[in-house]
Design a protein around this motif. Structure first.
Motif, PDB file in Angstrom:
ATOM      1  N   PRO A 189       0.836  -1.207   0.000  1.00 41.91           N
ATOM      2  CA  PRO A 189       0.000   0.000   0.000  1.00 41.91           C
ATOM      3  C   PRO A 189       0.868   1.253   0.000  1.00 41.91           C
ATOM      4  CG  PRO A 189      -0.733  -1.574   1.659  1.00 41.91           C
ATOM      5  CD  PRO A 189       0.587  -2.069   1.158  1.00 41.91           C
ATOM      6  N   PHE A 190       0.399   2.324  -0.632  1.00 46.17           N
ATOM      7  CA  PHE A 190       1.209   3.536  -0.710  1.00 46.17           C
ATOM      8  C   PHE A 190       0.311   4.766  -0.627  1.00 46.17           C
ATOM      9  CE2 PHE A 190      -0.075   2.992  -5.099  1.00 46.17           C
ATOM     10  CZ  PHE A 190      -0.336   4.291  -5.522  1.00 46.17           C
ATOM     11  N   LEU A 191       0.968   5.922  -0.415  1.00 46.33           N
ATOM     12  CA  LEU A 191       0.309   7.224  -0.446  1.00 46.33           C
ATOM     13  C   LEU A 191       1.240   8.203  -1.127  1.00 46.33           C
ATOM     14  CD1 LEU A 191      -1.737   9.022   2.236  1.00 46.33           C
ATOM     15  CD2 LEU A 191       0.249  10.190   1.280  1.00 46.33           C
ATOM     16  N   LEU A 192       0.741   8.894  -2.155  1.00 46.50           N
ATOM     17  CA  LEU A 192       1.482   9.948  -2.851  1.00 46.50           C
ATOM     18  C   LEU A 192       0.780  11.270  -2.603  1.00 46.50           C
ATOM     19  CD1 LEU A 192       2.297   8.335  -6.316  1.00 46.50           C
ATOM     20  CD2 LEU A 192       3.911   8.875  -4.519  1.00 46.50           C
ATOM     21  N   ASP A 193       1.544  12.268  -2.166  1.00 45.70           N
ATOM     22  CA  ASP A 193       0.969  13.576  -1.834  1.00 45.70           C
ATOM     23  C   ASP A 193       1.157  14.533  -3.004  1.00 45.70           C
ATOM     24  OD1 ASP A 193       0.032  15.872  -0.746  1.00 45.70           O
ATOM     25  OD2 ASP A 193       1.381  15.879   0.994  1.00 45.70           O
ATOM     26  N   PHE A 194       0.077  14.780  -3.750  1.00 37.13           N
ATOM     27  CA  PHE A 194       0.079  15.775  -4.824  1.00 37.13           C
ATOM     28  C   PHE A 194      -0.781  16.990  -4.427  1.00 37.13           C
ATOM     29  CE2 PHE A 194       2.007  12.603  -7.419  1.00 37.13           C
ATOM     30  CZ  PHE A 194       2.564  13.254  -8.509  1.00 37.13           C
ATOM     31  N   SER A 195      -0.845  17.297  -3.134  1.00 35.28           N
ATOM     32  CA  SER A 195      -1.653  18.431  -2.700  1.00 35.28           C
ATOM     33  C   SER A 195      -0.992  19.744  -3.107  1.00 35.28           C
ATOM     34  CB  SER A 195      -1.848  18.386  -1.187  1.00 35.28           C
ATOM     35  OG  SER A 195      -0.590  18.470  -0.525  1.00 35.28           O
ATOM     36  N   ARG A 226     -10.462  15.886  -3.450  1.00 29.89           N
ATOM     37  CA  ARG A 226     -10.448  17.069  -2.594  1.00 29.89           C
ATOM     38  C   ARG A 226      -9.074  17.356  -2.001  1.00 29.89           C
ATOM     39  NH1 ARG A 226     -15.035  16.624   1.774  1.00 29.89           N
ATOM     40  NH2 ARG A 226     -14.203  18.730   2.183  1.00 29.89           N
ATOM     41  N   THR A 227      -8.251  16.268  -1.804  1.00 33.47           N
ATOM     42  CA  THR A 227      -6.964  16.464  -1.126  1.00 33.47           C
ATOM     43  C   THR A 227      -5.759  16.291  -2.030  1.00 33.47           C
ATOM     44  OG1 THR A 227      -6.815  14.136  -0.491  1.00 33.47           O
ATOM     45  CG2 THR A 227      -7.982  15.621   1.015  1.00 33.47           C
ATOM     46  N   GLY A 228      -5.918  15.611  -3.165  1.00 30.66           N
ATOM     47  CA  GLY A 228      -4.779  15.352  -4.039  1.00 30.66           C
ATOM     48  C   GLY A 228      -3.912  14.201  -3.584  1.00 30.66           C
ATOM     49  N   LEU A 229      -4.391  13.387  -2.617  1.00 27.63           N
ATOM     50  CA  LEU A 229      -3.625  12.236  -2.138  1.00 27.63           C
ATOM     51  C   LEU A 229      -3.971  11.008  -2.994  1.00 27.63           C
ATOM     52  CD1 LEU A 229      -3.959  12.661   1.726  1.00 27.63           C
ATOM     53  CD2 LEU A 229      -2.135  13.462   0.223  1.00 27.63           C
ATOM     54  N   ILE A 230      -2.942  10.387  -3.559  1.00 27.29           N
ATOM     55  CA  ILE A 230      -3.121   9.187  -4.378  1.00 27.29           C
ATOM     56  C   ILE A 230      -2.821   7.981  -3.499  1.00 27.29           C
ATOM     57  CG2 ILE A 230      -2.385   7.935  -6.438  1.00 27.29           C
ATOM     58  CD1 ILE A 230      -1.474  10.565  -7.623  1.00 27.29           C
ATOM     59  N   THR A 231      -3.750   7.003  -3.470  1.00 25.64           N
ATOM     60  CA  THR A 231      -3.564   5.800  -2.660  1.00 25.64           C
ATOM     61  C   THR A 231      -3.832   4.576  -3.520  1.00 25.64           C
ATOM     62  OG1 THR A 231      -5.856   5.922  -1.905  1.00 25.64           O
ATOM     63  CG2 THR A 231      -4.177   6.918  -0.487  1.00 25.64           C
ATOM     64  N   GLY A 232      -3.308   3.449  -3.070  1.00 27.92           N
ATOM     65  CA  GLY A 232      -3.526   2.191  -3.775  1.00 27.92           C
ATOM     66  C   GLY A 232      -2.444   1.198  -3.439  1.00 27.92           C
ATOM     67  N   MET A 233      -2.334   0.171  -4.267  1.00 27.44           N
ATOM     68  CA  MET A 233      -1.320  -0.865  -4.109  1.00 27.44           C
ATOM     69  C   MET A 233      -0.238  -0.631  -5.157  1.00 27.44           C
ATOM     70  SD  MET A 233      -0.385  -3.484  -2.316  1.00 27.44           S
ATOM     71  CE  MET A 233      -1.897  -3.895  -1.479  1.00 27.44           C
ATOM     72  N   ALA A 234       1.020  -0.563  -4.712  1.00 24.26           N
ATOM     73  CA  ALA A 234       2.126  -0.284  -5.618  1.00 24.26           C
ATOM     74  C   ALA A 234       2.387  -1.477  -6.531  1.00 24.26           C
ATOM     75  CB  ALA A 234       3.392   0.059  -4.834  1.00 24.26           C
ATOM     76  N   PRO A 235       2.871  -1.218  -7.753  1.00 21.54           N
ATOM     77  CA  PRO A 235       3.275  -2.314  -8.647  1.00 21.54           C
ATOM     78  C   PRO A 235       4.667  -2.802  -8.287  1.00 21.54           C
ATOM     79  CG  PRO A 235       3.627  -0.215  -9.725  1.00 21.54           C
ATOM     80  CD  PRO A 235       3.024   0.103  -8.381  1.00 21.54           C
ATOM     81  N   ASN A 236       5.277  -3.538  -9.201  1.00 15.02           N
ATOM     82  CA  ASN A 236       6.632  -4.035  -8.996  1.00 15.02           C
ATOM     83  C   ASN A 236       7.634  -2.908  -9.233  1.00 15.02           C
ATOM     84  OD1 ASN A 236       8.670  -5.851  -8.432  1.00 15.02           O
ATOM     85  ND2 ASN A 236       7.828  -7.452  -9.737  1.00 15.02           N
TER      86      ASN A 236
END
Length: 873
Positions: free
Chosen positions: A191-197, A257-267
């Motif tokens: 799992p990951f979180l990318l902050d594009f806010s 609303r926040t610009g946070l990207i979440t999900g499961m990372a690839p390889n």
């Protein structure tokens, strides 16, 4: 001159491409500064933000951008670039080149080093007010190599769009949002979180985030491309299964609303991600802003608790638990059993026996009690005793096959059925009822499956292959039978349906499965089976005889106590042999007899009321007598005489190897190893087999005497001997020895003795012996280690090595040789082991070498000596 110019241009191109190949992202933004210096204009600060990797060329001092009117697409003329009508943005100082802030997930394992840097470039420009605003763009040729979701060597366009009067109104102004400079570390397959806010300097504006297309570089040929193209800009070509909306191919999502990207990372790999911000004012969109970034998925791990999913078990009460957590230094399981406090475990994959049914809440914790702890709860339903099954009945493919569910559940109720009848001719061969039926389109094996559930959540599958017939199943208990002319026999057919036998000859109950027939002569009877229109036929041949044929084997002779199989030629259906004693089965046609006396065997063969009788006489003869004699034990390389006796007319030895005469009863054997001899005796009295006996000649191993190696001593030095090889020992002569009949005597020598040659005779447990010799040389000197002063290692067998010679020494601590630079070239702790003049396989040149020796004499005193030895080639 032309060649020189080509080299210069090629070198410049490579440098520019190298620079571009390490750009990892960018953003262009605008800030409203106020009215311009000329009436009817607005002043803006244009900022280009670029980030790069940790290798390759550095940022340049400036870049070229183009400005285009969105009213007519025409370029707003500047003074730079190859066309002379572009604009120049210069690197800001401060801040100049800065490290990109890297955000690490909490408790990351094996964090990567992302040594990214960024620089900002800016300019101030006055632009006339217009209806649709302006587009400012920077283009570069190439992205960083190794990208997974976009083809390599694809360029980049970073642009911003300033809104005009149609978007802002006649007097409205706007500054673009600003993304933060930080980058997030994300770990593969986690799992990951990318902050594009972003922040917006205009109060009251609202921002809506989305994943969008990254732009390619157009005609840009290098990093310093100085003629950016006008909009619109083409998106980069994403590689399937990736897209701008799914840049990782794993279904990652962005919070609008926040610009946070979440999900499961690839390889592992690099992935282009582009985020757009739609700016709303008073409920209407006025502008779109974007940031393009290459995200590096790293080979790191997050601390994440990940036990097996929730489930219901219906197979038993003992549950095996497992987890695939990352970063787990310790684990803790609480199995949720409220009847006990012992329902916990600290091992990775424990099992737990539940004592009752029900639903249990499981808690799983990793790194319990630390700042990197993580926990997850799961539920487990325990309802053992769920057994799916079904029965299929049918006759042939023209008629329906009926299926009956036989599932058994101990808890709850069976509440759903999903049938697949395995009819490949259609996709409609399914049913959801409990006991369905299905008519197949043709015969053959069909793979039928039933997925069944119960009200407790149990689910399981029963798979059965049924053979769909082209006619009803029909068989007969026997296809051929034999009766006496006066007898009757009951035929038997097996199947389901209506039976009909023919012809109507001497038959009773012909419309049943088991009619009775008594034909006067041999007759074929046929049975027809009709199962709702499906018809099959089979037959039985009834052979009628007036007598039983019987011919027993001829009388025979066997060796006493042997087995013999009796046999007859007969068409009888049953047999009875007498006497029954010594027969394996007296009712067999061909029984086995084991007898020690001459016996007549009588056999009666029967077909119904018809019988026949015959007889076999079995005569027994004793085996020939064989006695190979006693088994001797001999010394190695000696002989033994065999002594055999027989009762018979002839004999033979096997093997004949190492016998001096295999044709006599008392040959002499000289085997090199333990050998087994078999004596076979024959006679002419009627027993066709030989009598046998075995004698073993055991050869003791060769005695190997060892008196030790020749040695040297000094006067009055005790010398410990150590003979080996047997159980008794004899030394001669007795000179200086403490004893001559033990294996380890001590020798002491006076000055009158120069040397002694001892003979040691060793004897084993049966008297076999061997001898060995050892020479003791007596030196009239103090204990010492002798070393020659020179040696000639030319492989002629003479003086090829330099070695220590110990006299009066009980232990050599070391003998070491050094070259003139003090480097060790040879060392040993073994007496008389020498140096051959080589180092690492290479011959050393002629020269002088220093040796040092340390040893302990027989009194325990340490001796140290040194000297030189000359190597001569």
């Amino acid at each position: 001159m032309k060649r020189f110019l080509l080299v210069i241009l090629f070198s410049f191109s490579l440098a520019a491409i190298s620079n571009a190949a390490h750009i990892i992202g960018g953003e262009m933004r605008y800030t409203y500064l106020g009215p311009g210096s000329t009436p009817g204009t607005n002043s803006y600060k244009i900022t280009l933000w670029l980030a790069r990797g940790n290798s390759g060329a550095t940022f340049t001092n400036f870049y070229i951008v183009g400005i285009y009117s969105n009213d007519n697409g025409l370029k707003v003329r500047g003074t730079q670039g190859s066309t002379g009508d572009n604009w120049r943005v210069d690197q800001d100082n401060p801040p100049g080149i800065q490290p990109v802030p890297v955000i690490l997930p909490t408790c990351i394992q094996s964090p990567p080093t992302l040594d990214y840097t960024y620089a900002t470039y800016s300019m101030t420009v006055d632009l006339p007010s217009n209806q649709n605003g302006y587009t400012i763009a920077f283009q570069t040729c190439c992205r960083i190599s190794g990208i997974m979701n976009v083809g390599n060597s694809i360029g980049s366009t970073y642009n911003c769009v300033i809104p005009g009067k149609n978007q802002l109104g006649a007097t409205g102004t706007d500054s673009s949002p600003q993304f933060g400079p930080s980058v997030n570390v994300i770990c593969k397959n986690a799992p990951f979180l990318l902050d594009f806010s972003a922040t917006d300097p205009d109060a009251g504006d609202s921002l809506v985030y989305s994943l969008c297309d990254a732009y390619g570089g157009g005609a840009a040929a290098n990093a310093g491309f100085d003629d950016p193209a006008s909009p619109p800009y083409s998106p980069v070509p994403y590689t399937f299964p990736y897209s701008s909306a799914d840049p990782f191919g794993t279904g990652a999502t962005i919070n609008t609303r926040t610009g946070l990207i979440t999900g499961m990372a690839p390889n592992l790999g690099k992935y282009v991600v582009c985020v757009c911000i739609t700016v709303y004012r008073n409920g209407l969109p006025i502008a779109t802003h974007r940031k393009d970034l290459i995200v590096d998925v790293s080979d790191c791990q997050l601390t994440v608790a990940n036990p097996m999913p929730s489930f219901v078990t219906c197979d038993g009460s003992t549950i095996q638990f497992s987890h695939t957590s990352t970063g787990a230094n310790t684990v803790f399981w609480d199995f949720g059993d409220l009847t006990t406090l012992a329902d916990t475990s600290n091992i990775d994959n424990p099992s737990y026996p539940y004592t009752d049914t029900g639903v249990y809440t499981i808690k799983f914790v990793i790194n319990r009690g630390t700042s990197c702890a993580d926990s997850v709860t799961r539920t487990v339903g325990v309802y053992p005793g769920f057994f799916p099954g079904f029965i299929a009945t049918g006759s042939c493919f023209q008629n329906p096959y009926r299926f009956r569910d036989t599932t058994n559940t101990r808890y709850g109720l069976v509440n759903s059925w999903r049938w697949n009848f395995g009819d490949v001719s259609t996709i409609a061969d399914t049913s959801r009822i409990k006991n369905p039926q299905w008519t197949y389109a043709g015969p053959g094996p069909k793979s039928v499956s039933l997925i069944v559930t119960n009200s407790k959540g149990c689910i399981d599958t029963a798979d059965v292959i049924i053979n769909v017939l082209d006619k009803p199943a029909l068989s007969v208990a026997f296809a051929d039978t034999l009766i006496c002319i006066t007898d009757a026999v009951v035929l038997q057919a097996i199947g389901t349906g209506n039976f009909s036998w023919s012809p109507p000859v001497s038959i009773i109950n012909s419309n049943t499965a088991m009619p009775t027939v008594s034909p006067p002569t041999s007759q074929w009877y046929y049975v027809d089976l009709d199962d709702n229109g499906c018809v099959n036929r089979d037959s039985v041949h009834v052979r009628v005889v007036t007598a039983v044929t019987l011919a027993a084997m001829g009388d025979t002779t066997i060796c006493k106590g042997d087995a013999i199989q009796l046999h007859v030629i007969s068409d009888g259906l049953s047999f009875n042999w007498t006497p029954a004693a010594n027969l394996d089965d007296p009712t067999r046609k061909n029984p086995i007899a084991i007898t020690t006396t001459t016996t007549p065997y009588t056999v009666v063969a029967r077909i119904g009321s018809c019988t026949a009788t015959d007889q076999v006489i079995v005569t027994t003869i004793a085996y020939p007598g064989a006695n190979a004699g006693n088994s001797p034990t001999i010394c190695y390389n000696t002989s033994a005489q065999l002594n055999a006796t027989i009762v018979g007319s002839s004999f033979s030895w096997s093997p004949i190897s190492y016998l001096n005469n295999p044709n006599i009863l008392n040959p002499i054997s000289t085997p090199p190893r333990t050998t087994q001899y078999i004596l076979s005796v024959y006679d002419t009295l009627g027993c066709p087999k030989p009598g046998k006996d075995t004698v073993v000649v055991t050869v003791n191993p060769k005695v190997r005497a060892n008196a030790g190696r020749d040695t040297t001593v000094v006067v009055n030095q005790p010398l410990q001997f150590n003979g080996t090889g047997g159980v008794s020992y004899l030394w001669s002569p007795p000179t200086g020895l403490s004893s001559t009949i033990i294996h380890n005597p001590i020798g002491i020598y006076g000055s009158e003795i120069d040397s002694v040659r001892y003979k040691l005779v060793v004897t084993d447990a049966i008297g076999c012996s061997d001898s060995a010799y050892v020479i003791v040389r007596v030196f009239k000197t103090a204990p010492s280690v002798f070393v020659p002063t020179a040696f000639t290692p030319n492989n002629n067998g003479l003086n090829d090595v330099v070695r220590p010679i110990c006299v009066g020494i009980q232990k050599l601590n070391y003998f070491s040789i050094y070259n003139r630079w003090g480097q060790l070239v040879f060392t040993t702790t073994i007496d008389k082991q020498g140096w051959d003049g080589t180092v690492n396989g290479r011959d050393q040149d002629t020269g002088v070498f220093v040796w040092m020796v340390s040893a302990v004499d027989y009194t325990g005193r340490t001796i140290f000596e040194k000297g030189t030895v000359t190597l001569i080639r």
